[in-house]
Design a protein around this motif. Structure first.
Motif, PDB file in Angstrom:
ATOM      1  N   SER A 178       0.811  -1.167   0.037  1.00 38.02           N
ATOM      2  CA  SER A 178      -0.004  -0.008  -0.067  1.00 38.02           C
ATOM      3  C   SER A 178       0.931   1.420  -0.008  1.00 38.02           C
ATOM      4  CB  SER A 178      -0.744   0.043   1.335  1.00 38.02           C
ATOM      5  OG  SER A 178      -1.897  -1.090   1.252  1.00 38.02           O
ATOM      6  N   LEU A 179       0.320   2.377  -0.463  1.00 42.13           N
ATOM      7  CA  LEU A 179       0.919   3.584  -0.243  1.00 42.13           C
ATOM      8  C   LEU A 179       0.171   4.510   0.526  1.00 42.13           C
ATOM      9  CD1 LEU A 179       2.984   5.486  -1.410  1.00 42.13           C
ATOM     10  CD2 LEU A 179       1.701   6.183  -3.329  1.00 42.13           C
ATOM     11  N   LEU A 180       0.764   5.234   1.283  1.00 42.72           N
ATOM     12  CA  LEU A 180       0.328   6.160   2.093  1.00 42.72           C
ATOM     13  C   LEU A 180       1.017   7.324   1.855  1.00 42.72           C
ATOM     14  CD1 LEU A 180      -0.220   4.928   5.863  1.00 42.72           C
ATOM     15  CD2 LEU A 180      -1.826   5.880   4.406  1.00 42.72           C
ATOM     16  N   LEU A 181       0.312   8.581   1.413  1.00 38.63           N
ATOM     17  CA  LEU A 181       0.882   9.757   0.842  1.00 38.63           C
ATOM     18  C   LEU A 181       0.333  10.874   1.863  1.00 38.63           C
ATOM     19  CD1 LEU A 181       2.778  10.811  -1.106  1.00 38.63           C
ATOM     20  CD2 LEU A 181       0.614  11.137  -2.531  1.00 38.63           C
ATOM     21  N   LEU A 182       1.364  11.591   2.543  1.00 41.40           N
ATOM     22  CA  LEU A 182       1.129  12.809   3.291  1.00 41.40           C
ATOM     23  C   LEU A 182       1.453  13.973   2.503  1.00 41.40           C
ATOM     24  CD1 LEU A 182       2.887  11.728   6.807  1.00 41.40           C
ATOM     25  CD2 LEU A 182       0.764  11.072   5.833  1.00 41.40           C
ATOM     26  N   PRO A 183       0.477  14.973   2.645  1.00 41.43           N
ATOM     27  CA  PRO A 183       0.688  16.072   1.820  1.00 41.43           C
ATOM     28  C   PRO A 183       2.119  16.893   2.184  1.00 41.43           C
ATOM     29  CG  PRO A 183      -1.458  16.310   3.003  1.00 41.43           C
ATOM     30  CD  PRO A 183      -0.736  15.061   3.350  1.00 41.43           C
ATOM     31  N   GLU A 184       2.380  16.860   3.605  1.00 41.71           N
ATOM     32  CA  GLU A 184       3.752  17.400   4.043  1.00 41.71           C
ATOM     33  C   GLU A 184       3.735  16.604   5.677  1.00 41.71           C
ATOM     34  OE1 GLU A 184       3.775  21.589   5.445  1.00 41.71           O
ATOM     35  OE2 GLU A 184       1.801  21.583   4.810  1.00 41.71           O
ATOM     36  N   LEU A 185       4.933  16.667   5.841  1.00 42.75           N
ATOM     37  CA  LEU A 185       5.274  16.154   7.281  1.00 42.75           C
ATOM     38  C   LEU A 185       5.541  17.384   8.247  1.00 42.75           C
ATOM     39  CD1 LEU A 185       5.475  13.809   8.928  1.00 42.75           C
ATOM     40  CD2 LEU A 185       8.070  13.707   8.340  1.00 42.75           C
ATOM     41  N   ASN A 186       4.488  17.641   8.958  1.00 47.19           N
ATOM     42  CA  ASN A 186       4.554  18.542  10.167  1.00 47.19           C
ATOM     43  C   ASN A 186       3.771  18.130  11.514  1.00 47.19           C
ATOM     44  OD1 ASN A 186       1.657  18.758   9.488  1.00 47.19           O
ATOM     45  ND2 ASN A 186       1.918  20.481   8.399  1.00 47.19           N
ATOM     46  N   ALA A 187       3.447  18.820  12.334  1.00 52.71           N
ATOM     47  CA  ALA A 187       2.966  18.106  13.563  1.00 52.71           C
ATOM     48  C   ALA A 187       1.507  17.463  13.187  1.00 52.71           C
ATOM     49  CB  ALA A 187       2.983  19.242  14.618  1.00 52.71           C
ATOM     50  N   PHE A 188       0.726  18.354  12.591  1.00 49.38           N
ATOM     51  CA  PHE A 188      -0.595  17.950  12.307  1.00 49.38           C
ATOM     52  C   PHE A 188      -0.705  16.488  11.592  1.00 49.38           C
ATOM     53  CE2 PHE A 188      -4.385  17.366   9.770  1.00 49.38           C
ATOM     54  CZ  PHE A 188      -5.303  17.754  10.581  1.00 49.38           C
ATOM     55  N   TYR A 189       0.164  16.344  10.531  1.00 52.51           N
ATOM     56  CA  TYR A 189       0.207  15.221   9.764  1.00 52.51           C
ATOM     57  C   TYR A 189       0.930  13.787  10.306  1.00 52.51           C
ATOM     58  CZ  TYR A 189      -2.045  17.650   6.196  1.00 52.51           C
ATOM     59  OH  TYR A 189      -2.949  18.250   5.290  1.00 52.51           O
ATOM     60  N   LEU A 190       1.906  14.447  11.260  1.00 54.86           N
ATOM     61  CA  LEU A 190       2.441  13.375  12.135  1.00 54.86           C
ATOM     62  C   LEU A 190       1.484  12.753  13.119  1.00 54.86           C
ATOM     63  CD1 LEU A 190       5.045  11.641  13.177  1.00 54.86           C
ATOM     64  CD2 LEU A 190       5.585  13.486  14.564  1.00 54.86           C
ATOM     65  N   GLY A 191       0.595  13.323  13.704  1.00 54.04           N
ATOM     66  CA  GLY A 191      -0.490  13.277  14.605  1.00 54.04           C
ATOM     67  C   GLY A 191      -1.383  12.315  13.917  1.00 54.04           C
ATOM     68  N   ALA A 192      -1.740  12.728  12.777  1.00 53.60           N
ATOM     69  CA  ALA A 192      -2.809  12.033  11.735  1.00 53.60           C
ATOM     70  C   ALA A 192      -2.245  10.699  11.632  1.00 53.60           C
ATOM     71  CB  ALA A 192      -3.070  12.713  10.729  1.00 53.60           C
ATOM     72  N   LEU A 193      -0.900  10.398  11.149  1.00 50.34           N
ATOM     73  CA  LEU A 193      -0.308   9.255  10.851  1.00 50.34           C
ATOM     74  C   LEU A 193      -0.241   8.496  11.988  1.00 50.34           C
ATOM     75  CD1 LEU A 193       1.477   7.643   8.812  1.00 50.34           C
ATOM     76  CD2 LEU A 193       3.414   8.645   9.684  1.00 50.34           C
ATOM     77  N   LEU A 194       0.341   8.893  13.127  1.00 49.78           N
ATOM     78  CA  LEU A 194       0.298   7.926  14.408  1.00 49.78           C
ATOM     79  C   LEU A 194      -1.215   7.280  14.568  1.00 49.78           C
ATOM     80  CD1 LEU A 194       2.949   8.853  14.496  1.00 49.78           C
ATOM     81  CD2 LEU A 194       3.029   9.302  16.654  1.00 49.78           C
ATOM     82  N   ALA A 195      -2.297   8.343  14.621  1.00 49.44           N
ATOM     83  CA  ALA A 195      -3.320   7.890  15.054  1.00 49.44           C
ATOM     84  C   ALA A 195      -4.150   7.122  14.132  1.00 49.44           C
ATOM     85  CB  ALA A 195      -4.503   9.099  15.172  1.00 49.44           C
ATOM     86  N   LEU A 196      -3.691   7.194  12.894  1.00 46.57           N
ATOM     87  CA  LEU A 196      -4.139   6.109  11.950  1.00 46.57           C
ATOM     88  C   LEU A 196      -3.596   4.753  12.027  1.00 46.57           C
ATOM     89  CD1 LEU A 196      -5.107   5.206   9.040  1.00 46.57           C
ATOM     90  CD2 LEU A 196      -3.085   6.086   8.106  1.00 46.57           C
TER      91      LEU A 196
END
Length: 508
Positions: free
Chosen positions: A428-446
């Protein structure tokens, strides 16, 4: 300090601009592309049917409602409340937990404003008290232009004094602060390391009064922290409904706020909260944690897979697979289900490291080994630096990520068997728009929500960890035997013959 949901922070669950292939799903501007999983429409329908038959929607509702889904310990798993920036009530046994959570947010914010002239912070904790904050500090250090307060953040986890010595060699004792993190405040490695750091402070000329101002604690055992010498107003609470591996959202994540400011910590919570709302409210067919869990279940059923890899094509996320190892294998590495009966599936072995380094290490096994090992490729659309070379380098990084997934999926034929790639290797491919605090939090919660989903599908309690305790019990008589210095230790009920022989060799 706003501590309220921001419409810009909660993000959209609509598809971002651009066209992705069939198999792409979107939440919180994060893309999940399962096109290379090899799962057709009929199989997906069967998987969602399994999810409903196992009452997954009811489980998700119970998780957020504070039901005691951790049956063995008779408690809920309410880590989502720690990032509930909406402040909507979260009721546990008739009481709203949010006032206590919000009070900790205010205290963290206040502490960030008080620490002036601090050069070093020593964060002492192990397991879940270490992995989450260490990952976040490492990952966010790479965010261009992020606010940094200039403190050196040191993480002390291992009982091996090599780590302790390295930290003490760098830290300045008279401008150091120490955070001792232990839910029980009885964790052996943590308490011994804390005592060693206190001894170092004393040896460096710090007075008892200065040491009292230096020590802070994050714990559920306030009495033990006070007995250790931590002043009451330096103790941040930690509740029994938070598992250690889910605790970075609590005051365990204090280093994130101290290093990068409370606003960054709030953005970290906001990303996780946005992903929680998606997990809680999205239908199963568009629910990212559910889709990821069902894809792994499919590969277990079809290929009997025993391992999977998480490969972040972002050097900033090199610690992510280590965090994920504890999350998945401590949560779901069990052979007995909630009904007391053996389970068919459990957590695969989890491993990984940053791409493209990983390609030059173990990708040979992925491509041509007899085992089928599914892979989560994690990529970021924006470069992680503002160097002149950043765009060109990032383009090569992304091309490697996409090429590896394509090669694994399609393989290659050749007249020379050594040059044959079997293909049909799922990813699978997970693609984040950018790596910042918001998307790091989203990734871990995912991934946290995926782990809970897998536990529900496997009928496993994802929120206890009895298997880690037995070795701790056995270590006590062994340590006592080693401390005796005797090379004539005999086997008994707690020390078998092989271990006794090893002790005698070490003591000789």
């Amino acid at each position: 300090m706003s501590l309220k949901p921001d419409s810009d922070n909660l993000k959209s669950t609509e598809s971002p601009p651009g066209v992705m292939p069939n198999g792409a799903h979107f939440a919180v501007d994060v893309v999940l592309d399962t096109a290379y999983q090899g799962i057709d429409g009929k199989s997906w329908a069967a998987l969602f049917d399994i999810a409903r038959k196992t009452k997954l929607p009811e489980f998700i509702a119970d998780l957020f409602a504070g039901k005691h889904i951790n049956q063995s310990e008779d408690r809920p798993a309410l880590h989502s409340a720690l990032r509930n920036l909406s402040k909507s009530p979260v009721i546990l046994d008739g009481q709203d937990v949010m006032p206590a959570v919000i009070d900790v947010w205010h205290r963290i914010d206040a502490l960030c404003n008080k620490w002036i002239g601090v050069t070093d912070v020593i964060h002492i904790g192990i397991g879940g008290s270490d992995f989450g904050p260490r990952l976040a500090i490492e990952a966010l250090a790479h965010v261009p232009d992020i606010e940094s307060r200039g403190m050196r953040m040191h993480f002390l986890a291992n009982i091996d004094t090599a780590e302790l010595a390295r930290i003490l060699d760098r830290a300045l004792p008279h401008s150091t602060r120490v955070i001792v993190v232990s839910k029980s405040f009885t964790t052996l490695e943590t308490t011994m390391n804390a005592k060693a750091v206190v001894a170092w402070l004393k040896a460096s000329g710090c007075t008892n009064s200065q040491i009292n101002k230096t020590l802070f604690a994050v714990t559920a055992n306030v009495a033990a922290a006070k007995e250790f010498g931590v002043e009451e107003d330096h103790i941040f609470p930690f509740w029994d409904w938070v598992g250690g591996r889910y605790s970075v959202w609590s005051a365990v994540g204090l280093p994130i706020a101290l290093q990068y400011g409370f606003k960054t910590f709030e953005e970290f919570l906001a990303g996780a909260h946005a992903m929680d709302l998606h997990f809680k409210n999205a239908p199963l067919e568009g629910n990212l944690p559910v889709i990821m869990a069902l894809a792994l279940l499919y590969q277990q059923e079809k290929h009997g897979i025993k391992a999977y890899a998480a490969i972040p094509y972002a050097d900033a996320l090199d610690w992510f697979p280590k965090w994920l190892q504890q999350l998945d294998m401590e949560s779901n590495g069990k052979s007995i289900g909630k009904d007391g009966k053996p389970v068919k599936h459990s957590s695969p072995v989890v491993f990984g490291s940053a791409g493209s380094n990983a390609q030059h290490s173990y990708f040979q096994l992925f491509h041509q080994g007899p085992e089928i090992i599914p892979i989560d490729f994690i990529a970021v659309r924006k470069p992680m630096s503002d160097l002149p070379e950043a765009v060109a380098h990032h383009r090569i990084l992304l091309s490697n990520c996409l090429a590896q997934a394509q090669a694994l999926a399609h393989g290659k034929t050749d007249s020379n068997p050594n040059n044959v790639y079997p293909g049909k290797r799922p990813s699978s491919l997970l693609l984040l728009p950018e790596l910042n605090a918001f998307y790091l939090g989203a990734l871990l919660a995912l991934y946290e929500n995926r782990a809970a989903t897998l536990g529900a599908l496997w009928n496993i309690n994802s929120f206890d960890q009895p298997g880690v305790e037995y070795g701790k019990v056995l270590a006590k008589p062994i340590e006592k035997a080693l401390a005796s210095g005797s090379d004539h230790i005999d086997a008994d009920d707690s020390i078998d013959a092989i271990t006794a022989a090893r002790i005698n060799f070490l003591n000789a």
